[in-house]
Write an enzyme that holds these catalytic residues in place. Structure first.
Site, PDB file in Angstrom:
ATOM      1  CG  HIS A 176     -29.925  27.960 -33.663  1.00 15.90           C
ATOM      2  ND1 HIS A 176     -30.112  27.189 -32.522  1.00 15.90           N
ATOM      3  CD2 HIS A 176     -29.865  26.994 -34.701  1.00 15.90           C
ATOM      4  CE1 HIS A 176     -30.090  25.853 -32.908  1.00 15.90           C
ATOM      5  NE2 HIS A 176     -30.149  25.772 -34.342  1.00 15.90           N
ATOM      6  CG  ASP A 215     -28.078  23.635 -36.216  1.00 17.52           C
ATOM      7  OD1 ASP A 215     -28.002  23.149 -35.540  1.00 17.52           O
ATOM      8  OD2 ASP A 215     -28.938  24.187 -36.704  1.00 17.52           O
ATOM      9  CG  ASP A 261     -31.533  27.229 -38.274  1.00 20.36           C
ATOM     10  OD1 ASP A 261     -30.805  26.491 -37.747  1.00 20.36           O
ATOM     11  OD2 ASP A 261     -32.920  26.647 -38.364  1.00 20.36           O
ATOM     12  CG  HIS A 303     -33.352  29.028 -34.407  1.00 21.72           C
ATOM     13  ND1 HIS A 303     -33.337  28.500 -33.050  1.00 21.72           N
ATOM     14  CD2 HIS A 303     -33.596  27.922 -34.957  1.00 21.72           C
ATOM     15  CE1 HIS A 303     -33.508  27.238 -32.905  1.00 21.72           C
ATOM     16  NE2 HIS A 303     -33.614  26.827 -34.460  1.00 21.72           N
ATOM     17  CG  HIS A 330     -37.452  24.192 -32.227  1.00 19.51           C
ATOM     18  ND1 HIS A 330     -37.836  23.479 -33.014  1.00 19.51           N
ATOM     19  CD2 HIS A 330     -36.237  24.699 -32.517  1.00 19.51           C
ATOM     20  CE1 HIS A 330     -36.939  23.292 -34.180  1.00 19.51           C
ATOM     21  NE2 HIS A 330     -35.999  24.306 -33.582  1.00 19.51           N
ATOM     22  CD  GLU A 388     -32.035  23.482 -32.675  1.00 19.73           C
ATOM     23  OE1 GLU A 388     -33.142  23.866 -33.359  1.00 19.73           O
ATOM     24  OE2 GLU A 388     -31.060  22.916 -33.098  1.00 19.73           O
ATOM     25  CG  HIS A 432     -35.552  20.175 -32.298  1.00 17.54           C
ATOM     26  ND1 HIS A 432     -35.578  18.960 -33.290  1.00 17.54           N
ATOM     27  CD2 HIS A 432     -35.089  21.120 -32.868  1.00 17.54           C
ATOM     28  CE1 HIS A 432     -35.312  19.828 -34.321  1.00 17.54           C
ATOM     29  NE2 HIS A 432     -34.863  20.934 -34.303  1.00 17.54           N
TER      30      HIS A 432
END
Length: 397
Positions: free
Chosen positions: A18, A20, A335, A209, A188, A120, A147
């Site tokens: 993961h 971003d 992350d 993650h 999540h 995600e 999420h």
């Protein structure tokens, strides 16, 4: 660096679950992909640092906020997927799109970084199997079921469970994901959702993650009873570096800071989600997301500085997950560029060798470190392909 680590990374580069960076490209750079081949200020990821960190495959997160209306979320997610494809096209000597375990192996052989895509949050599907299949044809290899908001069909860890984990529609979505070769990602989601997904899974699931709840009691972490089931499922938990997930001291500090903010009547800061660049306009580079400064809170913050998370704490989570789920069921999901602070020594994507050195110093063998860095996730990719009845990403290649 422990000399063992270089050998590990040559044999099994990191497959990180993961990152971003696509979100940061939107927020800071109006989706410009220029300059990623040199040190890039304002982000935790660029190509030179990925190389230095021993990253050989990256799941790029195509995140959009989970409180967006679902049709709007689909559009924004498409823009994020486009950003990944444009980024890879701009640096063909360094990056290549990957959908399969074979693609990852070929990228390693070519000296390139395999670029995989992960959505995600199930809100990006708008409760549509057609949308799911369309994303799969674009190369999406995992979908995180939620999420930070519940969907109509799945419960998030960040809200009170509303449907008991998964509805019938949710179970159908998970089955369809595995039928077409898309991994179900349980980061999540609420524990009840983790169990519900494992109840219907016929292929390995992942946590892209997350960390271990028994080590740090945070809602985003994975309980031991789920780690045990993950072993039996054949899946992988990719341990993350997010400070509040790995440090009990930071959990306590954050709770105290929120209590003080509430006492002062300060509203909780919302996520910043800027508009995408409009056609025909000149991109405006906005820079890092603005953070409000609350003078009322300054005195408390000065008297109560935020604790620092450490590489050792991340290693503790990895070792706990290994002890419960087994060494064949662990991986890494940093992350990066999804959190504004990271443990000391893991501040950007160059940090993986330092973490591996910590584990090597604790007595980990080279073979077990290779499982952690990449071989376990490579196996999960291969098994999911073998189980899939109709791997849609394969039909476009």
């Amino acid at each position: 660096m422990n000399p063992l680590v270089s050998d590990v990374l040559r044999a099994a580069p990191v497959i990180d679950g993961h990152n971003d960076l696509p979100m940061q490209l939107r927020a800071q750079r109006s989706y410009s992909v220029e300059g990623l081949d040199q040190p890039l200020p304002g982000v935790q990821t660029d190509l030179p640092r990925l190389r230095a960190g021993g990253v050989g495959a990256q799941f790029w997160s195509v995140y959009v906020p989970s409180d967006l209306p679902e049709p709007e979320a689909v559009v924004a997610t498409m823009e994020q997927v486009d950003a990944v494809h444009r980024m890879v096209a701009a640096y063909p000597a360094a990056l290549t799109i990957a959908c399969t375990a074979g693609d990852v192996r070929r990228a390693w052989a070519d000296g390139r970084i395999a670029s995989l895509i992960g959505i995600e949050g199930g809100h990006s599907l708008a409760t549509s199997l057609g949308v799911l299949r369309s994303f799969a044809r674009l190369g999406v290899r995992y979908v995180t079921l939620t999420h930070n908001n519940n969907t109509s069909w799945a419960d998030s860890a960040a809200e009170k469970p509303a449907v008991g984990g998964l509805t019938d529609a949710g179970r159908a979505i998970v089955r369809e994901m595995q039928r077409i070769g898309v991994l179900a990602d349980l980061s999540h989601v609420a524990p009840v959702t983790m169990h519900a997904a494992l109840d219907v899974a016929v292929a390995p699931v992942i946590f892209s993650h997350s960390s271990a709840k028994a080590v740090t009691d945070h809602r985003r972490n994975v309980p031991d009873d789920v780690l045990t089931r993950l072993r039996d499922n054949g899946g992988v938990v990719q341990l993350t570096f997010v400070p509040i997930f790995v440090s009990a001291e930071i959990v306590a500090w954050t709770a105290a800071m929120r209590e003080e903010s509430e006492r002062l009547g300060l509203a909780e800061e919302e996520d910043w989600w800027p508009a995408a660049p409009a056609p025909g306009t000149t991109p405006e580079f906005a820079g890092p997301s603005p953070r409000k400064q609350h003078p009322e809170l300054a005195g408390w913050l000065a008297a109560n500085p935020r604790p620092e998370a450490t590489i050792g704490q991340v290693a503790d989570h990895i070792e706990h997950a290994r002890d419960v789920a087994g060494v064949d069921h662990i991986g890494l999901g940093g992350d990066y560029d999804g959190t504004d602070s990271l443990p000391v020594g893991l501040e950007d994507v160059t940090g993986y060798p330092r973490l591996l050195s910590e584990l090597a110093d604790r007595g980990w063998s080279g073979a077990d470190l290779q499982k952690l860095t990449g071989l376990n996730m490579l196996r999960v990719l291969q098994v999911s392909e073998d189980v899939a009845e109709e791997p849609l990403w394969a039909r476009t290649r």
